[in-house]
Design a protein around this motif. Structure first.
Motif, PDB file in Angstrom:
ATOM      1  N   LEU A   6      10.915  39.557  39.175  1.00 50.24           N
ATOM      2  CA  LEU A   6       9.568  39.740  39.697  1.00 50.24           C
ATOM      3  C   LEU A   6       9.288  38.841  40.888  1.00 50.24           C
ATOM      4  O   LEU A   6       8.637  39.245  41.845  1.00 50.24           O
ATOM      5  N   LEU A   7       9.755  37.594  40.811  1.00 47.42           N
ATOM      6  CA  LEU A   7       9.439  36.590  41.819  1.00 47.42           C
ATOM      7  C   LEU A   7      10.724  35.962  42.323  1.00 47.42           C
ATOM      8  O   LEU A   7      11.542  35.490  41.530  1.00 47.42           O
ATOM      9  N   ALA A   8      10.904  35.934  43.621  1.00 50.54           N
ATOM     10  CA  ALA A   8      12.109  35.346  44.205  1.00 50.54           C
ATOM     11  C   ALA A   8      12.184  33.857  43.869  1.00 50.54           C
ATOM     12  O   ALA A   8      11.177  33.153  43.853  1.00 50.54           O
ATOM     13  N   GLN A   9      13.375  33.392  43.559  1.00 48.60           N
ATOM     14  CA  GLN A   9      13.637  31.981  43.263  1.00 48.60           C
ATOM     15  C   GLN A   9      12.751  31.469  42.136  1.00 48.60           C
ATOM     16  O   GLN A   9      12.213  30.366  42.188  1.00 48.60           O
ATOM     17  N   ALA A  10      12.585  32.304  41.115  1.00 55.54           N
ATOM     18  CA  ALA A  10      11.741  31.913  39.981  1.00 55.54           C
ATOM     19  C   ALA A  10      12.579  31.748  38.727  1.00 55.54           C
ATOM     20  O   ALA A  10      12.108  31.989  37.625  1.00 55.54           O
ATOM     21  N   GLY A  11      13.848  31.359  38.872  1.00 57.42           N
ATOM     22  CA  GLY A  11      14.696  31.159  37.703  1.00 57.42           C
ATOM     23  C   GLY A  11      14.080  30.174  36.730  1.00 57.42           C
ATOM     24  O   GLY A  11      13.651  29.091  37.111  1.00 57.42           O
ATOM     25  N   ASP A  12      13.997  30.561  35.487  1.00 57.64           N
ATOM     26  CA  ASP A  12      13.350  29.725  34.470  1.00 57.64           C
ATOM     27  C   ASP A  12      14.035  29.955  33.138  1.00 57.64           C
ATOM     28  O   ASP A  12      13.419  30.352  32.149  1.00 57.64           O
ATOM     29  N   GLU A  13      15.360  29.684  33.129  1.00 57.65           N
ATOM     30  CA  GLU A  13      16.144  29.992  31.938  1.00 57.65           C
ATOM     31  C   GLU A  13      15.693  29.214  30.704  1.00 57.65           C
ATOM     32  O   GLU A  13      15.849  29.661  29.577  1.00 57.65           O
ATOM     33  N   ALA A  14      15.132  28.010  30.910  1.00 60.14           N
ATOM     34  CA  ALA A  14      14.742  27.176  29.775  1.00 60.14           C
ATOM     35  C   ALA A  14      13.273  27.343  29.409  1.00 60.14           C
ATOM     36  O   ALA A  14      12.697  26.481  28.752  1.00 60.14           O
ATOM     37  N   ALA A  15      12.641  28.430  29.823  1.00 61.08           N
ATOM     38  CA  ALA A  15      11.224  28.635  29.527  1.00 61.08           C
ATOM     39  C   ALA A  15      11.004  28.643  28.021  1.00 61.08           C
ATOM     40  O   ALA A  15      11.715  29.328  27.285  1.00 61.08           O
ATOM     41  N   PRO A  16       9.995  27.916  27.529  1.00 61.47           N
ATOM     42  CA  PRO A  16       9.789  27.829  26.075  1.00 61.47           C
ATOM     43  C   PRO A  16       8.994  28.981  25.486  1.00 61.47           C
ATOM     44  O   PRO A  16       8.900  29.106  24.271  1.00 61.47           O
ATOM     45  N   LEU A  17       8.386  29.834  26.338  1.00 55.20           N
ATOM     46  CA  LEU A  17       7.494  30.879  25.844  1.00 55.20           C
ATOM     47  C   LEU A  17       7.924  32.234  26.369  1.00 55.20           C
ATOM     48  O   LEU A  17       8.614  32.345  27.394  1.00 55.20           O
TER      49      LEU A  17
END
Length: 466
Positions: free
Chosen positions: A233-244
């Motif tokens: 959805l968003l460029a450069q928005a990698g968030d592999e460790a997102a808790p939710l």
């Protein structure tokens, strides 16, 4: 925080040229048709004609007038991203062919400079601005000047038929604000339409399988839920460790999105469409960029949402609502004298602390706020709200920090719009996401969540207030 004197520009690219277009002149950015309509002229800069909102709009190609250079990213497929920026100047509408659409930039008055002073009526640009964060120099485009130089525009129907002026005013009015749930996705603020956000849950165990975006899914309410990576959805928005995990639903289908935090509810009008077609760029009241999600485009883009279809019992949320007498409408949970819930249908808009402080500061007196050029009656719901009769602290006491600005709910009541000051807005309970029950004849509660996260909130109907 954004200065009220700042000029908001939409940044676009034409070849190597970067332009800043005042956002008030921008109606929409649309895809450039593969074969736009032709309107042959012996001279001029018209690239053709496109249809917008049932109206034919001429499109100007600046590259036919001035040297715009070649973009560093230009390649054989560069035309695939070409767009038409639909601009309005009074009753005139004109299109501008652009190669790229960027975000919104706030430019302070001191960063906007007139550089050409010859007042040549045949020239397009005379001023430039420097983007504060990137340092990019933007040539500032005046939509009215563009239309006059091209001698081509589409006239509003109201301008041609004076008797329809009222209709034209309505057509030109800004799009009504829509309520969104703001989520932290990587370093971005993503705004999801409140009615489309089913729930935000602790990140479950993800499974991998062949095919699809990032090949991830999980079990959710007896269904297979495809999980999109934030970068989809968003460029450069990698968030592999997102808790939710945010669950977004539409028409019986669902998609999951990893998020860091659920921030708040807020209202936005139409933003400026960004490349990719899934989000539009906007700013919140503190001047921070926000990406507004188009949920229709999201489900049209990702066909793996079909994996979430409940073939046995229809939507899990609808089944949950029927089995457990779930709530038929959405509720927001706010903090006043404790946590309370109110139906979202009556909420016109939610003002965050910065907007609320400005509305209170501009009020003509106590007991009201200034909103949309008029005074709106204010109900103070906070238990710890400051009062005029509060006792003064003894001289020897340490200085007290000033009270925080409230959130303000603008509510449609029996007698029109009124405002309610609350400490904060905490969460959204979607339809079917909770269970409503009654104690006695008049006291109602709604229970939401599961296990240790389950909580109950007393329901308060703010709409009937005067």
């Amino acid at each position: 925080m954004t200065s009220s004197n700042a000029l908001c520009l939409a940044e676009v690219g034409i070849g190597a040229l970067r332009l800043g277009v005042p956002v008030d002149a921008v109606i929409e950015a649309i895809a450039l048709p593969a074969a736009p309509g032709r309107l042959p002229r012996r001279r001029g800069a018209l690239a053709g004609v496109v249809e917008h909102g049932g109206r034919l709009v001429p499109v100007v190609d600046l590259a036919r007038w001035v040297d715009v250079g070649a973009a560093a990213y230009a390649d054989a497929g560069a035309d695939a991203s070409a767009r038409v920026l639909v601009l309005r100047d009074g009753g005139r509408t004109v299109g501008l062919k652009v190669d790229a659409v960027g975000g919104l930039v706030d430019v302070q008055p001191g960063d906007l400079m007139r550089l050409h002073h010859d007042d040549d009526p045949e020239e397009i640009f005379h001023s430039a601005a420097r983007a504060p964060e990137s340092g990019q120099v933007l040539s500032v485009l005046d939509a009215g000047r563009l239309a006059r130089l091209a001698a081509a525009w589409s006239e509003d129907a109201a301008a041609e038929r004076p008797g329809d002026a009222a209709d034209a005013a309505q057509d030109g009015a800004p799009a009504p604000a829509r309520l969104y749930a703001l989520l932290q996705v990587g370093s971005h603020q993503l705004a999801v339409p409140a009615e489309a956000l089913s729930e935000v849950i602790p990140m479950p165990a993800l499974e991998r399988f062949g095919g699809g975006i990032d090949s991830a899914w999980c079990h959710w309410r007896g269904r297979h839920l495809p999980v999109l990576p934030p970068a989809a959805l968003l460029a450069q928005a990698g968030d592999e460790a997102a808790p939710l995990l945010a669950v977004i639903e539409r028409a019986g289908l669902a998609l999951g999105l990893p998020v860091r935090a659920a921030l708040r509810l807020d209202s936005f009008g139409a933003g400026l469409p960004a490349p990719g077609g899934l989000v539009a760029s906007a700013y919140d009241c503190d001047g921070q960029p926000v990406q507004l999600l188009d949920d229709d485009a999201l489900f049209a883009r990702f066909s793996e949402a079909a994996l979430s279809r409940d073939e046995v019992g229809g939507s899990a949320r609808a089944a949950h609502a029927q089995a457990d007498a779930g709530n038929a409408v959405a509720y927001i949970v706010y903090e006043a004298d404790g946590l309370q819930a109110t139906p979202i249908d009556a909420i016109e808009r939610i003002l965050g602390p910065a907007e609320a402080a400005a509305a209170l500061h501009g009020a003509a007196g106590a007991g009201c706020i200034a909103w949309d050029g008029r005074a709106i009656a204010l109900r103070e719901l906070r238990a710890d709200a400051p009062t005029a009769t509060a006792p003064q602290s003894p001289p020897q006491s340490p200085p007290q920090s000033p009270p925080q600005s409230p959130h303000i709910l603008l509510v449609r009541g029996r007698h029109g719009l009124h405002a309610c000051a609350v400490t904060g807005v905490h969460l959204l309970i979607p339809p079917g996401g909770g269970r409503v029950y009654r104690i006695g004849k008049t006291i109602e509660f709604i229970t939401a969540g599961e296990g240790e996260a389950q909580a109950s909130y007393r329901i308060v109907d703010l709409a009937p207030a005067a």
